[in-house]
Each structure stands twice: as C-alpha cells, then as structure tokens.
Design a protein around this motif. Structure first.
Motif, PDB file in Angstrom:
ATOM      1  N   LEU A 239     -36.029  72.593 132.644  1.00 35.63           N
ATOM      2  CA  LEU A 239     -36.338  71.566 131.658  1.00 35.63           C
ATOM      3  C   LEU A 239     -35.051  70.929 131.146  1.00 35.63           C
ATOM      4  O   LEU A 239     -34.958  69.704 131.021  1.00 35.63           O
ATOM      5  N   LEU A 240     -34.048  71.753 130.849  1.00 33.67           N
ATOM      6  CA  LEU A 240     -32.771  71.218 130.372  1.00 33.67           C
ATOM      7  C   LEU A 240     -32.159  70.272 131.393  1.00 33.67           C
ATOM      8  O   LEU A 240     -31.587  69.237 131.033  1.00 33.67           O
ATOM      9  N   GLU A 241     -32.272  70.609 132.661  1.00 31.64           N
ATOM     10  CA  GLU A 241     -31.732  69.737 133.703  1.00 31.64           C
ATOM     11  C   GLU A 241     -32.427  68.380 133.690  1.00 31.64           C
ATOM     12  O   GLU A 241     -31.786  67.330 133.834  1.00 31.64           O
ATOM     13  N   GLN A 242     -33.738  68.395 133.494  1.00 33.97           N
ATOM     14  CA  GLN A 242     -34.481  67.133 133.453  1.00 33.97           C
ATOM     15  C   GLN A 242     -34.166  66.358 132.179  1.00 33.97           C
ATOM     16  O   GLN A 242     -34.085  65.127 132.196  1.00 33.97           O
TER      17      GLN A 242
ATOM     18  N   PRO B  28     -35.739  82.431 133.623  1.00 35.43           N
ATOM     19  CA  PRO B  28     -35.241  82.193 134.989  1.00 35.43           C
ATOM     20  C   PRO B  28     -35.361  80.712 135.343  1.00 35.43           C
ATOM     21  O   PRO B  28     -36.308  80.038 134.924  1.00 35.43           O
ATOM     22  N   PHE B  29     -34.429  80.190 136.125  1.00 39.13           N
ATOM     23  CA  PHE B  29     -34.161  78.757 136.192  1.00 39.13           C
ATOM     24  C   PHE B  29     -35.409  77.908 136.377  1.00 39.13           C
ATOM     25  O   PHE B  29     -35.672  76.998 135.602  1.00 39.13           O
ATOM     26  N   TYR B  30     -36.183  78.152 137.422  1.00 40.97           N
ATOM     27  CA  TYR B  30     -37.336  77.286 137.711  1.00 40.97           C
ATOM     28  C   TYR B  30     -38.656  77.915 137.276  1.00 40.97           C
ATOM     29  O   TYR B  30     -39.704  77.562 137.785  1.00 40.97           O
ATOM     30  N   HIS B  31     -38.571  78.860 136.318  1.00 49.30           N
ATOM     31  CA  HIS B  31     -39.766  79.416 135.683  1.00 49.30           C
ATOM     32  C   HIS B  31     -40.679  80.140 136.689  1.00 49.30           C
ATOM     33  O   HIS B  31     -41.896  79.923 136.714  1.00 49.30           O
TER      34      HIS B  31
ATOM     35  N   VAL C 240     -39.869  88.406 110.348  1.00 50.92           N
ATOM     36  CA  VAL C 240     -40.744  87.521 111.137  1.00 50.92           C
ATOM     37  C   VAL C 240     -39.879  86.802 112.170  1.00 50.92           C
ATOM     38  O   VAL C 240     -38.912  86.114 111.813  1.00 50.92           O
ATOM     39  N   MET C 241     -40.189  87.014 113.425  1.00 48.35           N
ATOM     40  CA  MET C 241     -39.443  86.379 114.513  1.00 48.35           C
ATOM     41  C   MET C 241     -40.349  85.334 115.164  1.00 48.35           C
ATOM     42  O   MET C 241     -41.372  85.667 115.759  1.00 48.35           O
ATOM     43  N   ILE C 242     -39.970  84.062 115.022  1.00 46.60           N
ATOM     44  CA  ILE C 242     -40.728  82.963 115.624  1.00 46.60           C
ATOM     45  C   ILE C 242     -39.943  82.440 116.824  1.00 46.60           C
ATOM     46  O   ILE C 242     -38.766  82.077 116.699  1.00 46.60           O
ATOM     47  N   LEU C 243     -40.602  82.395 117.959  1.00 44.02           N
ATOM     48  CA  LEU C 243     -39.974  81.864 119.175  1.00 44.02           C
ATOM     49  C   LEU C 243     -40.841  80.732 119.712  1.00 44.02           C
ATOM     50  O   LEU C 243     -42.014  80.930 120.016  1.00 44.02           O
ATOM     51  N   TRP C 244     -40.231  79.556 119.803  1.00 48.97           N
ATOM     52  CA  TRP C 244     -40.902  78.391 120.389  1.00 48.97           C
ATOM     53  C   TRP C 244     -40.447  78.253 121.833  1.00 48.97           C
ATOM     54  O   TRP C 244     -39.260  78.086 122.104  1.00 48.97           O
ATOM     55  N   HIS C 245     -41.400  78.318 122.744  1.00 52.09           N
ATOM     56  CA  HIS C 245     -41.089  78.241 124.178  1.00 52.09           C
ATOM     57  C   HIS C 245     -41.225  76.803 124.649  1.00 52.09           C
ATOM     58  O   HIS C 245     -42.304  76.207 124.587  1.00 52.09           O
ATOM     59  N   MET C 246     -40.111  76.224 125.112  1.00 52.22           N
ATOM     60  CA  MET C 246     -40.085  74.832 125.556  1.00 52.22           C
ATOM     61  C   MET C 246     -40.010  74.793 127.083  1.00 52.22           C
ATOM     62  O   MET C 246     -39.031  75.270 127.677  1.00 52.22           O
ATOM     63  N   HIS C 247     -41.015  74.184 127.686  1.00 54.73           N
ATOM     64  CA  HIS C 247     -41.086  74.241 129.149  1.00 54.73           C
ATOM     65  C   HIS C 247     -41.914  73.100 129.700  1.00 54.73           C
ATOM     66  O   HIS C 247     -42.921  72.714 129.128  1.00 54.73           O
ATOM     67  N   GLN C 248     -41.452  72.549 130.824  1.00 55.84           N
ATOM     68  CA  GLN C 248     -42.229  71.614 131.633  1.00 55.84           C
ATOM     69  C   GLN C 248     -41.986  71.951 133.101  1.00 55.84           C
ATOM     70  O   GLN C 248     -40.929  72.470 133.456  1.00 55.84           O
TER      71      GLN C 248
END
Length: 769
Positions: free
Chosen positions: A91-94, A244-247, A36-44
């Motif tokens: 997001l990481l930059e922010q 990719p950097f700015y989604h 089972v591969m769970i991936l949580w996508h974190m993005h703003q």
C-alpha cells in the motif's frame, strides 16, 4: 476499498443493557489503569499492472484522500492518546506512486478530460463508475451530486447507459467528474482548505480549473501521508507496524497443508505449494521498505489477516520483530478451549486470560502476541455506524470500564486490544467517522480507568508476558484459513501459482546469475510475490463477492502472466481462462449459418461474414478500462471443415503495423490448448507460429500455419481436424494484440468467448421462414 465490509443491523444501544457506572471509590482508582491498544490496519490490494505501469482500480488514491492522512492527524490532536497504524508495504508503494504523480488509472484519465470534449463512451464510463461512493453519507451530502444520481437512476445496462449519457450536458458531466473526487476527500481535510471548502459550498457549475484543483489537492494530500506518519511516529504520538510486503497468508506460503491443522477435512489444491523462503522474503522486504520510508524499523507486525502458525516465530524474530497480533479465537484454540465465554452483555467471563499479551517460542526464537477483542473490534467495524457518534463512543467507553472493573483482584497489568480495518468502515459513519473518533479519543484520554498504549510501550512497562505453550494455526476469521483455500476457485488459484513457481524456477535461477537480466528477474519475482497476496483469494469462492470480482480475477491472472513474460516465457493457456464465474458480456450474435470467406485481408463482399458470430468489446465493457480500444470487433464462424476468425483493428493502428514485433495472438481451447502467433507487419499472407500446450513441456512448437491474411482486416482459417475442433462441442477462443513482450490488449478481456461447433444438422436447425 468500500466493498469489503459486510454490514449487519445497526446497533440499538437501548438493547445493550449496560447501566452507567457508579462513582468508584479511592481504593478502586488506586489500581493501575486498564491499557487500551488500538491498531488501525491500512491495506489495499496491489492494483498496479507492473507490465503496463497502470493501476487497474482507483481505490488506493481514493482511500488516501479519505482515510490515510486524516486518521493519524486526528489522533495527534488528543494529548496523551497513543494509537498504532499498521501500514502494508505494498500500500505504501502505491501511495508513493500517487503522491509523486507517477500513478495512472482510468478514473484519473476520465476526470482529466475536458467535459466539452468527452466521447459517448467516456460519458458512459463516468455515469457507470463515478457514483462509486456511499450514497447516504457521501453522495447525498451534496444536493448536486444526489441530483445527478437521481437523473442517472439505478440502471447499469450498457445500452440504457448509452441512452442516458446523451442526455447529460457538459456542465453536468463536469460536476460529476468533480464531485466524485471531492466526495472522496475527508471532510476534515476539505474544511482545512478554504478553496475546497468553497467548492463544497458552491456545489455545482464547477469550472475546468476548479476540477483540476480538486484533483491536484488529492495528489498533495496523498503526498503528505508517509512524511506525516513518520513525524508522528518520531514524536511518539503513534506507532507504525507493518505486514509482509504483498500481504500474503504466511502459513499457506510456508505449506498449504497447514490449512488442515485448523480444518482436517479441508480440500486442498492438487498441487502442494510450499515456499517458506518466500514467506521469509515477504517479511524481510516489508520491514526493509517500511524502514526506508519512515526512517525507523517497525518492531511489530500484523501478519496478513491475523494468520499465524508456530513456524513463523523464527522468521519474525530473525528480522527483529518483537510483537505480532491476531484474534482472540486463536488464543482460545491455543489454550485448548472452544472460545472465550461471555455473558449476555458481551463481557468476557475470564478477562485475565484474554486481556494480556503472551510470549510464544519455537525453535529457540520468541515473539510476543497480542490478541484482539473480537467483539469490541467488530462493534466499531460493523455496528456503530448507524448509532449517534457520542452514544456509540460512550457505549465503547462503558464497555472498557466494565472490563476494568471485572479485572479487580487479577494480577496485571492488562491490555485490551482493539484491532480492525482502519479505512473501509468510515464511509458508513457520519462525516467519515470524525465525530465518533473524536468522542472516543476524548473519552480515552480523560477517563482515569483507561490509558491508551502502543504495543511496544506496553511491552516496555510489563515485566514479562505469560508463556503460551502452544500456538494454534489459523487466521482472524473462524480461526482457520477457509477464506483463502479449500473452495474450488481458491484451489485453482493456488494451482496456477504453484505451476508458475515450478515453471519459472530454472529461468529465474538463470536470470539471477546474469547481470544483464537483473531487471527481468526483478519484474518476474515481483509479479510472483504480488500473486502470493491474500486479496485475490478473498474474492474467489462463495465467502465474498462484489461487482469487481471479474476485475480481481483478471488482475490476479495478469500478475502471473507478467511473471512469465518478464522472463521471455510463454504463459500457460490456463491463465487466459477466468477462475471466477462470468459470461460473454459483449457477445452480440452467435453464427447463424456456415461461412467460407476468402482470406485476403479485405471484406470482399457484404455477405461473406454476414452470417458470422459477432463480438463487440464496447458492449462487453472491455473498452471501458482503457483510453482507446484497439480491437474494434471479432467475427467468427464455421465451414464444414474449418473455424474462421476475423479481427477488425482500428484504422489508425492498421496503418502502423510496420512496427517491429506487432502480432495477433489467438488462443484456441478445444480438446487441447493452442496458441497461434500471427505477425501483423510485413507480408500480406504471413506465416503464423503454432504452439500446443503440453502438461509436462509447456508450450511446444508445431508446424507453422499459412492460412492468414492481413491488410484492412485480419482473417484466419483454422483446420478443425488439426486443431481438434469437433462437432457439437464447445470451442473457446480469445485474441490478444502484442508488441514485443507487451500485451497491448486482450479481447474479450474477461474470459474467452464460447461457441458451439456446428453439427450435421446445423443449417437445418437454424433455418426459419
């Protein structure tokens, strides 16, 4: 941000129809487990206006304290559990900005104001914005917070809010300031801090020092996110992938015509956008930035919105990407089937084809692709929130075990990919999702038939992947790109981006070759790359909408404007006009009669502007997004031959207009687009520069204008014939206050004002007894 989810009716587990599994025999359990591969996508979205160095919305900081730290820390509590976090570089930059205390947004400013010293406008802002949280799960968890909401009610009318704001005491406003930020801290993190836990128990009558503690605790939580993730990745608890950097939607960056592969009938923008070099750059910058922060280079990538096409494969492989992921519908289209058939309980009828990664090649390069189970992912994202946590977790575990049984006899190993947004759904869950996730994680590590893995771990244990002969182009939504292209609003945004790319090509090339222009080049490039992000077009069109549509629209156009201004170029007039629909919210009065005021920079007599139209920025909400509005009001009207405009600036600003570079910029949208730059320093009767926008040449200088006066107010006269302002037609206009290359304020900020030019019978039609 809490506005992106689209919720359906809560799931009724008594309708699922899944019976508990019977005890398996030894021969069944001797099989390898189901991975089972769970991936949580974190993005703003990228909320920062790089020109003003200000964050226009607060959602990064709020989700940072609610979701980005507790999620990996919770996963690390379960021995043997492996999950993946996809962290978008922008997001990481922010997060870095907020963590080190250099980020500024209006919400932080408002929260920091002493409640005893709040102005009426600041009180209105607090009542309007500081209930932006899930009412059932976040606001009503506190009796005080719920009581404050009850007192405010559901009103959003500016005048009613101003009336209500006068009724709240300083103590109530301070509690509102405190609870907004306290509610957005995850319960697990609040309970781990004795002082925060004590404030939750106290519930009301907070002090200024206690409020400051909550705000500082949020900053410290945010500062822990990146280091903690890096350590957990190093320890093997998690894997970090990126985007990719700015989604951006990479296939559309490569060529907007790729949209027609999935939808041949799609309407495309009038300007074709094709910048494969930008797609490569977004990939490279994203991976490099993640490696810089985390100390390791990600091996995998969730392409923004799961958007893929064959042309991506060489770009990804060249940057060391070993795996990517997208939706099961892309796999179905790639295999030549409409979709994966399921039985009435939602089980895939051909599980051996779905539950494995594939290898795809293009132009001699190769990457592995995981395909998410659409239904399982959506159960967590949209359905389980209304179900008791243990019941929801048990349902998911039963479904996974049924998949394990259905694969008996198929050649493995197999992996079920569960991939979804890792932030927006949890505020709809009990205690921010902690009980559900704890039950799910405990079940995953304790049931013999199931074993969690990260994508890189799985690729190491699987000898080889099946070859996918053809990769369909599309995204995780409807296996096409229609969310981001095709609607007139989407296409208008692409046209503006394409125009900016074309207009700035030579200035950027020139700046890149001059060392002294490096900072300007970098700012322009960054602004363009930000504008390539997917988030802006998510909110354009009919697919999605929120109360923040106008802010997203304004921010998108501001990013493009910043690109022009960084290189000393005049932005096109179209960037002043909203793409999304909206109205003149602050318009208080249209002209009631013809006027002909004396241009002297003073209110010579009461009646010269009495019949003019009036725009008050505060009534339109413009002043709510900055600490102090510098434009107090706009008056406007017509004589038979001219359009008159009066701009009232705050008195404290008028006394400072000897500063170099201060100017008022007026945009007129008639048959043509004009830009008038009126200096605010020096002469009382300044000479204004006049530019006209040409489709081929951009802004072209015309003869200057000498019909302006600056003293206590700014008054201007625009000849109707010269500026092509015709009777009975709509004239749109907008005013900006600039200093140097910096735009300090725009009024109205959302959209130009519209006014009908008087015809011959104007005064007769306006006459009443």
């Amino acid at each position: 941000m809490a506005i992106r989810q689209q919720w359906t009716e809560p799931l009724r587990l008594d309708r699922v129809g899944l019976a508990p599994l019977t005890t398996r025999n030894e021969s069944t359990m001797s099989r390898p487990p189901l991975h089972v591969m769970i991936l949580w996508h974190m993005h703003q979205p990228y909320y920062k206006d790089v020109q003003r160095e200000e964050y226009m919305m607060p959602w990064v900081r709020l989700h940072a304290t609610k979701d980005y730290l507790d999620m990996p820390l919770l996963a690390a509590k379960f021995d043997g559990l492996r999950v993946t976090f996809n962290m978008v570089p922008s997001l990481l930059e922010q997060i870095e900005d907020y963590g080190n205390g250099t980020a500024h947004d209006r919400y932080l400013t408002l929260a920091g104001q002493n409640a005893e010293e709040l102005t009426l406008d600041e009180r209105v802002e607090l009542l309007r914005d500081f209930f932006s949280a899930h009412e059932g799960r976040m606001i009503r968890a506190s009796k005080r917070y719920a009581d404050l909401l009850g007192r405010r009610g559901s009103c959003d009318n500016p005048d009613e809010l101003r009336r209500m704001a006068r009724l709240f005491s300083p103590a109530e406003m301070r509690d509102l300031q405190t609870w907004f930020f306290l509610a957005w801290i995850d319960p697990m993190l609040r309970e781990a801090d004795p002082k925060l836990a004590g404030l939750v128990a106290k519930d009301r009558n907070f002090t200024e020092e206690e409020k400051k503690y909550v705000i500082e605790a949020g900053r410290q939580i945010t500062a822990r996110i990146i280091p903690e993730m890096g350590e957990l990745w190093k320890a093997g608890n998690i894997e970090v992938s990126t985007t990719p950097f700015y989604h951006p939607i990479l296939p559309l960056l490569i060529d907007t015509s790729i949209a027609r592969r999935a939808r041949p009938e799609a309407n495309l923008p009038s300007r074709r956008f094709a910048a494969p070099e930008d797609a490569k750059l977004q990939i490279e910058l994203g991976l490099n930035y993640c490696e810089k922060l985390m100390g390791r280079r990600p091996a995998g990538m969730w392409p923004s919105e799961g958007s893929v096409c064959p042309e991506l494969v060489p770009m990804l492989a060249a940057n060391g990407v070993k795996w990517i992921a997208t939706d099961e519908e892309i796999l179905a289209q790639s295999l030549g089937i409409d979709r994966f058939a399921r039985d009435r309980d939602g089980r895939v009828l051909d599980p051996d084809r779905l539950y494995r990664p594939y290898s795809v090649q293009h132009d001699g390069s190769e990457v592995a692709i995981f395909f998410r189970d659409h239904q399982l992912s959506d159960l967590i994202g949209f359905r389980y929130a209304g179900v008791a946590p243990e019941s929801a977790a048990s349902d998911m575990l039963r479904r996974l075990e049924r998949i394990y049984e259905s694969l008996d006899g198929a050649q493995g190993p197999h992996v079920v990919s569960i991939i979804l947004d890792g932030e927006n759904c949890w505020e709809h869950y009990e205690r921010d999702g902690v009980p559900f996730l704890s039950a799910l994680y405990q079940g995953l590590v304790s049931r013999p038939a199931l074993k969690t893995v990260t994508p890189s771990e799985y690729l190491e244990l699987a000898a080889e992947s099946r070859r996918l002969e053809r990769l369909a182009s599309g995204s995780w939504i409807n296996h096409d790109f229609s969310i981001w292209i095709g609607h007139p609003e989407d296409n208008a945004a692409w046209d503006l981006l394409a125009q900016a790319r074309q207009d700035l090509a030579q200035p950027m090339d020139k700046a890149q070759k001059q060392p002294q222009e490096k900072d300007n080049y970098d700012r322009a490039l960054k602004s363009l790359l930000i504008a390539e992000g997917s988030d802006w077009n998510w909110w354009y069109g009919d697919d999605h909408s929120s109360e923040y549509d106008d802010q997203f629209d304004r921010l998108y156009r501001q990013h493009l404007t910043n690109a022009y201004m960084a290189l000393g170029q005049q932005p096109p007039g179209r960037l002043m006009i909203p793409i999304s629909r909206g109205g003149d919210m602050g318009l208080q009065a249209q002209p009631r009669a013809l006027i002909e005021p004396k241009l002297d920079g003073r209110v010579s007599n009461f009646f010269e502007w009495y019949a003019a139209g009036l725009y008050n920025p505060k009534s339109g909400g413009d002043a709510m997004h900055q600490a102090e509005s510098e434009i107090e009001s706009l008056y406007f009207g017509f004589s038979r031959s001219a359009f008159y405009l009066r701009v009232d600036l705050v008195k404290s600003l008028m006394s400072q207009l000897d500063q170099a570079g201060a100017q008022l910029v007026v945009y007129l949208f008639s048959k043509r687009t004009f830009k008038i730059l009126c200096p605010l320093s020096g002469e009382r009767r300044p000479t204004a520069r006049v530019l006209e926008e040409d489709a081929e040449q951009g802004w072209v200088d015309l003869d200057p204008m000498n019909e302006a006066a600056v003293e206590k107010i700014v008054e201007m006269r625009f000849d109707c014939r010269r500026f092509q302002i015709d009777p009975n037609q709509m004239l749109r206009f907008q005013v900006a206050l600039e200093q140097g290359s910096m735009e300090r304020e725009r009024c109205p900020s959302r959209a130009p004002l519209s006014v009908c030019v008087p015809g011959e019978d104007f005064e007769e039609s306006m006459w009443t007894v």
